[in-house]
Write an enzyme that holds these catalytic residues in place. Structure first.
Site, PDB file in Angstrom:
ATOM      1  N   HIS A  55       0.835  -1.199   0.000  1.00 45.98           N
ATOM      2  CA  HIS A  55       0.000   0.000   0.000  1.00 45.98           C
ATOM      3  C   HIS A  55       0.872   1.252   0.000  1.00 45.98           C
ATOM      4  CE1 HIS A  55      -3.600  -2.212   2.082  1.00 45.98           C
ATOM      5  NE2 HIS A  55      -3.207  -2.805   0.957  1.00 45.98           N
ATOM      6  N   GLU A  57       0.803   3.984   1.827  1.00 39.63           N
ATOM      7  CA  GLU A  57       1.239   4.473   3.141  1.00 39.63           C
ATOM      8  C   GLU A  57       2.346   3.609   3.739  1.00 39.63           C
ATOM      9  OE1 GLU A  57      -3.289   5.083   2.841  1.00 39.63           O
ATOM     10  OE2 GLU A  57      -1.839   3.532   2.310  1.00 39.63           O
ATOM     11  N   CYS A  85      -5.140   1.593   6.593  1.00 43.20           N
ATOM     12  CA  CYS A  85      -5.620   0.322   7.121  1.00 43.20           C
ATOM     13  C   CYS A  85      -4.755  -0.075   8.319  1.00 43.20           C
ATOM     14  CB  CYS A  85      -5.578  -0.749   6.033  1.00 43.20           C
ATOM     15  SG  CYS A  85      -3.898  -1.292   5.600  1.00 43.20           S
TER      16      CYS A  85
END
Length: 160
Positions: A55, A57, A85
């Site tokens: 992801h 991030e 998440c």
């Protein structure tokens, strides 16, 4: 640590959403993150989503941890289009990034993705992850002024 102004928040969430749009055009899920220095102006790193495991991030946080000392990262702000998440929140926590700003909640993302095989959303808010750590990562979001533009990009992509 100083907080970013509302103007800075909206500026960097807009930039993150622009990067998410480019990420989508490049064939990836429309998520993006930007790391900003303690001056709330200097962009240190940007990252679009790579795949369902890498992801934006988490990838950005790992890169940041390899390039900057933890004491410096604690003063930085990570801007992201969608609430991190639990995997990304944990990586941000371990990278020692002190502030996270997100535009749209994970719950709002779920309304776009539904039960999509490529994004089986976990209903674990970032605040829950950060609250169970030993340091206080500042969390700002969702940001109402940016949410509709981010939501629009996800509605286009997921078309559920």
């Amino acid at each position: 640590m100083s907080k970013p102004s509302q103007k800075q928040i909206l500026h960097f969430l807009t930039k993150a959403n622009d990067l998410a749009k480019q990420t989508m055009l490049d064939g990836h899920h429309p998520f993006a993150a930007i790391l900003v220095a303690p001056d709330h102006e200097t962009v240190l790193l940007t990252q679009g989503n790579i795949d369902t495991v890498n992801h934006a991030e988490a990838t950005l946080a790992r890169l940041a941890a390899s390039q900057y000392p933890p004491e410096y990262l604690w003063q930085c702000t990570l801007y992201t289009t969608v609430e991190p998440c639990c995997m990304c929140s944990g990586t941000i926590y371990w990278a020692n990034i002190g502030c996270v700003v997100y535009g749209m909640s994970e719950a709002a993302l779920l309304t776009c993705t539904g039960n999509h095989v490529e994004n089986p959303t976990l209903d674990i808010p970032a605040a829950y992850v950060f609250a169970h750590g030993q340091k206080s990562v500042e969390l700002i979001g969702p940001v109402a002024e940016a949410e509709s533009d981010i939501l629009n990009v996800h509605q286009q992509f997921w078309k559920i």
